[in-house]
Structure formats: structure tokens, C-alpha cells
Design a protein around this motif. Sequence first.
Motif, PDB file in Angstrom:
ATOM      1  N   TYR A 296       0.751  -1.420  -0.017  1.00  0.00           N
ATOM      2  CA  TYR A 296      -0.063  -0.088  -0.042  1.00  0.00           C
ATOM      3  C   TYR A 296       0.883   1.217   0.039  1.00  0.00           C
ATOM      4  O   TYR A 296       0.520   2.350  -0.468  1.00  0.00           O
ATOM      5  N   LYS A 297       1.958   1.063   0.689  1.00  0.00           N
ATOM      6  CA  LYS A 297       2.988   2.300   0.677  1.00  0.00           C
ATOM      7  C   LYS A 297       3.552   2.715  -0.497  1.00  0.00           C
ATOM      8  O   LYS A 297       3.621   3.559  -1.167  1.00  0.00           O
ATOM      9  N   VAL A 298       3.949   1.467  -1.135  1.00  0.00           N
ATOM     10  CA  VAL A 298       4.552   1.662  -2.517  1.00  0.00           C
ATOM     11  C   VAL A 298       3.683   2.135  -3.540  1.00  0.00           C
ATOM     12  O   VAL A 298       3.999   2.836  -4.161  1.00  0.00           O
ATOM     13  N   GLU A 299       2.368   1.803  -3.575  1.00  0.00           N
ATOM     14  CA  GLU A 299       1.292   2.385  -4.507  1.00  0.00           C
ATOM     15  C   GLU A 299       1.168   3.412  -4.187  1.00  0.00           C
ATOM     16  O   GLU A 299       1.297   4.462  -5.164  1.00  0.00           O
ATOM     17  N   ALA A 300       1.156   4.154  -2.827  1.00  0.00           N
ATOM     18  CA  ALA A 300       0.760   5.381  -2.360  1.00  0.00           C
ATOM     19  C   ALA A 300       2.161   6.314  -2.802  1.00  0.00           C
ATOM     20  O   ALA A 300       1.782   7.585  -3.405  1.00  0.00           O
ATOM     21  N   MET A 301       3.278   5.920  -2.618  1.00  0.00           N
ATOM     22  CA  MET A 301       4.279   6.591  -3.161  1.00  0.00           C
ATOM     23  C   MET A 301       4.364   6.945  -4.721  1.00  0.00           C
ATOM     24  O   MET A 301       4.744   8.147  -5.167  1.00  0.00           O
ATOM     25  N   ALA A 302       4.227   5.982  -5.342  1.00  0.00           N
ATOM     26  CA  ALA A 302       3.803   6.273  -6.822  1.00  0.00           C
ATOM     27  C   ALA A 302       2.997   7.250  -7.192  1.00  0.00           C
ATOM     28  O   ALA A 302       3.240   8.076  -8.042  1.00  0.00           O
ATOM     29  N   GLN A 303       1.935   7.165  -6.374  1.00  0.00           N
ATOM     30  CA  GLN A 303       0.709   8.426  -6.664  1.00  0.00           C
ATOM     31  C   GLN A 303       1.212   9.733  -6.308  1.00  0.00           C
ATOM     32  O   GLN A 303       1.044  10.686  -6.937  1.00  0.00           O
ATOM     33  N   TRP A 304       1.824   9.681  -5.146  1.00  0.00           N
ATOM     34  CA  TRP A 304       2.321  10.813  -4.485  1.00  0.00           C
ATOM     35  C   TRP A 304       3.463  11.504  -5.487  1.00  0.00           C
ATOM     36  O   TRP A 304       3.735  12.578  -5.621  1.00  0.00           O
ATOM     37  N   GLY A 305       4.263  10.324  -6.101  1.00  0.00           N
ATOM     38  CA  GLY A 305       5.625  11.028  -6.800  1.00  0.00           C
ATOM     39  C   GLY A 305       5.038  11.484  -8.287  1.00  0.00           C
ATOM     40  O   GLY A 305       5.949  11.828  -8.913  1.00  0.00           O
ATOM     41  N   GLY A 306       3.714  11.492  -8.642  1.00  0.00           N
ATOM     42  CA  GLY A 306       3.427  12.159  -9.960  1.00  0.00           C
ATOM     43  C   GLY A 306       3.436  11.092 -10.912  1.00  0.00           C
ATOM     44  O   GLY A 306       3.508  11.614 -12.061  1.00  0.00           O
ATOM     45  N   SER A 307       3.301   9.802 -10.660  1.00  0.00           N
ATOM     46  CA  SER A 307       3.457   8.791 -11.962  1.00  0.00           C
ATOM     47  C   SER A 307       2.144   8.900 -12.598  1.00  0.00           C
ATOM     48  O   SER A 307       1.017   9.220 -12.262  1.00  0.00           O
TER      49      SER A 307
END
Length: 372
Positions: A296-307
Motif C-alpha cells: 500500500y505504501k509503494v502504491e501511495a508513493m507512486a501516486q504521490w510521486g506524480g506517476s
Amino acid sequence: MKNVTEFKVTVSQQVLDDLKHRLQNTRWPGEAAGSGWNFGTSEAYLKDLAGYWLNKYDWRKQETLLNKYPQYIADVHGVKVHFQYIKGKGKNAKPLVLTHGWPDSYYRFHKLIPLLTEGDQSFDLVIPSIPGFGFSDKTSLGSEAVADLWKTLMTENLGYEKFYAAGGDVGMGVTKALASKYPEVVAGVHFTDVGYPMGQEDPATMTEAEKQFAQFVQQWWYAEGAYAMVQATKPQSLAYGLNDSPVALAGWILSMVNAGAPPELIEQAFGGKDELLTNIMIYWVTQTIGSSVKMYKVEAMAQWGGSQPLKKSNVPAGVAVFPREAQFPKEWADRFVNIVSFKKMKEGGHFAALEVPDVFAEELRNFFYSIK
């Protein structure tokens, strides 16, 4: 098969003895009289389940059942992926990869195996454990990275030129990524959900039904979404307790199961006490609850990172909305996948493959054998 070795589930007696000791020495926190499930998992229910786990549940019997069908470990881009692989008995069986979610496991699909591998309209079933879950490597990956592994597993390790894919929950994200990134090899996809409004959509582009769905999701998020917020922000903090206490692990998983089923149906939603505990045991004996929630954190970081969001695929998609699942409208699903079949089912919930396997198997067979 290439870079594949046979695998069997084998848990040492020491692990089982340690589990028994931990169950016997649980420190119960207590709960307010009459609180039921209103504050999270009911202690009264959990005590009853823990007693069954300690005194009646037979892991060795379940271990034998888990080993009933062929299992393997594949080396895929340096990641060890555990999977079941059962060939269909029909002459032209279709290769189908089924992807589980959280807080379940590859065990989610065990009742589908005899239903989908028999008869003329059968499937070569590939049922992997997502990395970070169960018997795969303890590495936490996002949905797109998992899709990359599945594409290689199906085409290079197992040698299929084209294949089909289905999934819900976390498995939805993996399946959607497969269709978007690899339309040349993915012949069809099936979903039980397609994602949820997260406040990023322009209301001007949404239909009234979509706006109502978004409002429902927002209300559900406030009432039931704590698990996802914790897992997407502080998964390591959560992992210590869940990896150390079997009752804490069960309580956390049951809280999520209860979000999709009322208390009186919580066992039915997972098929019964033994099925519920076997799923929990897969996390316990492999110590993968920490790596699973970190996804869940990995997915959230991708979203927050602007992917960039995945583009809509032209791969034919079937969607089945079960009555105890979030009731999204067809136009919402149309935003993400190329719908050729959209059905409102009459029974079942989030874990339909466990709860109503006959219904779910018929839906998968009818859809995948209706497309070219």
C-alpha cells in the motif's frame, strides 16, 4: 517450463508449537459491554475464533489440502514467485492468471480450481502469490511491477503466446496494468472492481450516478478506510504487532473482512472458520504480513510521486459487480477498461471466489469463452 522448480508447503512443528504458545498467552485488552463490532473486531468473536484455532483447527490437514494441486517457484527477473499451475482438461484450455488481493492470498481461488479445469470450456490456471505475500519473495512491489512479472511468468517461464487475466482488490490493479501495458499478449480481462474515486476526478465530467458513487466511497472511507490509511503511511509501525501476535494478525484481517460483510456473514464470506484461519495462517507461517501491507505504501508513493495513470486499454473486459461490493455504475468502469460485459450479480461479496465459487466460476467461463 523455464526457471521453474516444484514446491510444497511444509511448515515445521516448531512454528506450530510457537503459535500454540502465543495463542495460549494472549493478553486480551477487553471491550465495552455491547460494543460488538462498532470499535473494530469484536473481542467476543475473536476469543471464540482463537479458541477454535487453538483446540480444533488442524493445520496439517489444511497443509495437505494446500498441496493437493501442483505448485512451483519461478525465478522471474530475480524475484521468486510462488504459483499454483493446474492444466485444464479440455482440448483447447485457455491460459488464465488469477490475482488475489489483501487481506487474502492465492488461497482465495482454491474452490475455483476443480470448477475451471474440468469440461470442454476449461482453463490452464496460474494462481500466483503476489511478491510480499505468502510463499513468494518478501519484496513489496506496486501493481505495475507485479504485472511485469506476470507477463514474463506467463510468456517466458510458462511459454504462452497469449493469455487471459482476472482479479479484484489489489489483483484488480495488477490485471488492469496487464491489459494496459501488454495488450499484444493479454487476450481478455475480468474484474470485480475497477478502482474508486479519490477526489482527483473533475466533477464536471462525472454523471450523476458517478457522483453518488463518489459520495458513497467518501462515506465508506471515513467509516472503514483506517486500515488503508495506516498501511499506506506507516506500514512498518503496524507490522511489528501483527507479525508478533497471531491474535493481533487475525483481528486486523477480520476488521477488513467485516468491512465487506456484516458480522453474521463474516465466516460465510470467507467460506467458514477453517478457510478463514488457513488464509491467516499463510501470512503467519511465512511472516509476510509486513511485506504485504507495505504494498500500500509503494502504491501511495507512486501516486504521490506524480506517476502517470495507466492509459485505458482496448483489451476486452468483463465486469461483475457483486451485491456486497461497492456498487459502481457502468460509466465509472468505462473510464478505465474496454467493457464488453457488465453484470450485476445476485449474490456474493468481496470474496466471491470463496463465498459463491459456483457463481463466480460460471461468470468467468461465460465471459472468457464469449470473446475471441
